[in-house]
Design an enzyme around this catalytic site. Sequence first.
Site, PDB file in Angstrom:
ATOM      1  NE  ARG A 116      -0.319   1.539   3.561  1.00  0.00           N
ATOM      2  CZ  ARG A 116       0.820   2.194   3.609  1.00  0.00           C
ATOM      3  NH1 ARG A 116       1.994   1.575   3.718  1.00  0.00           N
ATOM      4  NH2 ARG A 116       0.845   3.507   3.535  1.00  0.00           N
TER       5      ARG A 116
ATOM      6  CD  GLN B 232      -3.264   2.829   6.747  1.00  0.00           C
ATOM      7  OE1 GLN B 232      -3.861   3.227   7.743  1.00  0.00           O
ATOM      8  NE2 GLN B 232      -3.850   2.718   5.571  1.00  0.00           N
TER       9      GLN B 232
ATOM     10  CG  ASP C 190      -2.791   8.322  -1.063  1.00  0.00           C
ATOM     11  OD1 ASP C 190      -2.995   8.994  -0.033  1.00  0.00           O
ATOM     12  OD2 ASP C 190      -2.281   7.194  -1.057  1.00  0.00           O
TER      13      ASP C 190
ATOM     14  CE  LYS D  18      -5.163   5.838   4.206  1.00  0.00           C
ATOM     15  NZ  LYS D  18      -6.067   4.972   3.404  1.00  0.00           N
TER      16      LYS D  18
HETATM   17  O1  MRU Z   1      -4.603   3.321   1.931  1.00  0.00           O
HETATM   18  P1  MRU Z   1      -3.125   3.388   1.922  1.00  0.00           P
HETATM   19  O2  MRU Z   1      -2.460   2.843   3.116  1.00  0.00           O
HETATM   20  O3  MRU Z   1      -2.529   2.898   0.617  1.00  0.00           O
HETATM   21  O4  MRU Z   1      -2.947   4.960   1.973  1.00  0.00           O
HETATM   22  C1  MRU Z   1      -1.933   5.616   1.446  1.00  0.00           C
HETATM   23  C2  MRU Z   1      -1.153   6.240   2.475  1.00  0.00           C
HETATM   24  O5  MRU Z   1      -0.336   5.603   3.075  1.00  0.00           O
HETATM   25  C3  MRU Z   1      -1.345   7.623   2.841  1.00  0.00           C
HETATM   26  O6  MRU Z   1      -2.435   8.260   2.360  1.00  0.00           O
HETATM   27  C4  MRU Z   1      -0.036   8.344   2.682  1.00  0.00           C
HETATM   28  O7  MRU Z   1      -0.028   9.404   3.547  1.00  0.00           O
HETATM   29  C5  MRU Z   1       0.262   8.785   1.298  1.00  0.00           C
HETATM   30  S1  MRU Z   1       0.833   7.522   0.283  1.00  0.00           S
HETATM   31  C6  MRU Z   1       2.426   7.987   0.017  1.00  0.00           C
END
Ligand code: MRU
Length: 367
Positions: free
Chosen positions: A53, A204, A245, A256
């Site tokens: 992820r 996370q 993301d 997130k």
């Molecule tokens: O749902 P995930 O765990 O794939 O989410 C992504 C993330 O870990 C976060 O949003 C993060 O801060 C950015 S991804 C580099």
Amino acid sequence: MHVEGHPYRTVWSDPEQAVVRIIDQRKIPWEFEVEDLSSAQEVATAIRDMHVRGAGCIGATAAYGMWLAARQAEGSPERLAELASALVETRPTARNLGWAVERQLEALRDLPPDKWVEASLAGAEAIADEDASWCKRIGQHGLPLLSAIHEQKPGNEPVQVLTHCNAGWLAFTDWGSATAPIYAAHRAGIPIHVWVDETRPRNQGARLTAWELQNEGVPHTVIVDNAGGHLMQHDQVDIVITGTDRTTCSGDVANKIGTYLKALAAHDNDIPFYVALPSSTFDWECRDGMGDIPIEERNGDEVSIVEGRTNKGGLEEVHLVNPDSPTSNYAFDVTPARLVTGLITERGICDATEQAIATLFPSTGRK
Ligand code: MRU
């Protein structure tokens, strides 16, 4: 980065065995396990079910998935396109996923099929290497921000950084985005302490960011997601750094769920709120983050059930929520550009404005 002293990346290939190797992030911090993936479908499952992820890691894993897809397609462009779509459809919000698959397809478009396997492996290695070197550069560009804060502080007090979710090396192939300046500063001898948001529902922060920082020897404290505002009001946070993301060409930031609330609290308390990202996370076609970024909705079980280690050492799931109550599970939110102090990229730091981003990245094919 290190796991018990050994350097690792999050994803790599074994061409002799024709497998992609990933660190299974579902097991961390309880166990460290490497998983072999031997088809594009297995890669898609690993991304969808979050064995891997984080935007950059998803992108690099999908790029390696395209290598397996090229092997499976046996020269059929239709089959290759089908497997590519299956990879892209696994998670809608992280831009790096579509970016990596499109780049792989583009590289194969004019090649004869007998070159696909070799070219897609080289393409995947290049994407993974680039991701690591871009994140390292994000660290170099972000380091002066942290050293400037340190110089303003009395004595040798640590710089207090707050971060949300995991935008560490596990979320990329190496270094991480939000954590890269932290790792760079730590290695430069600047005292740092990180407030780690636990990041419900999948935790996370509590599981992954805390584990990473511990392995790198960076002092940190895990807090509940609602504690950040209180800490900011009491001068316990000097700077917030998160990942993203997907970020629009105008600087709106999807990250997130819960990131927006941290940005609001930082704004109210005059605390700088930075977002770190490689250019592969920009969506050059998207200008309106609130309207146009697809926000993933995940299974409500992630809200109502939590996994953890019991006192006896086993792993168990427990139910947290009133059994007959419905749940909803938006995985991301959008922080408007006006709340973002700056973007830390592999090319340097810029304002979260369309003009500043375009100045740093002039040839992007933006509309
Ligand atoms: O749902 P995930 O765990 O794939 O989410 C992504 C993330 O870990 C976060 O949003 C993060 O801060 C950015 S991804 C580099």
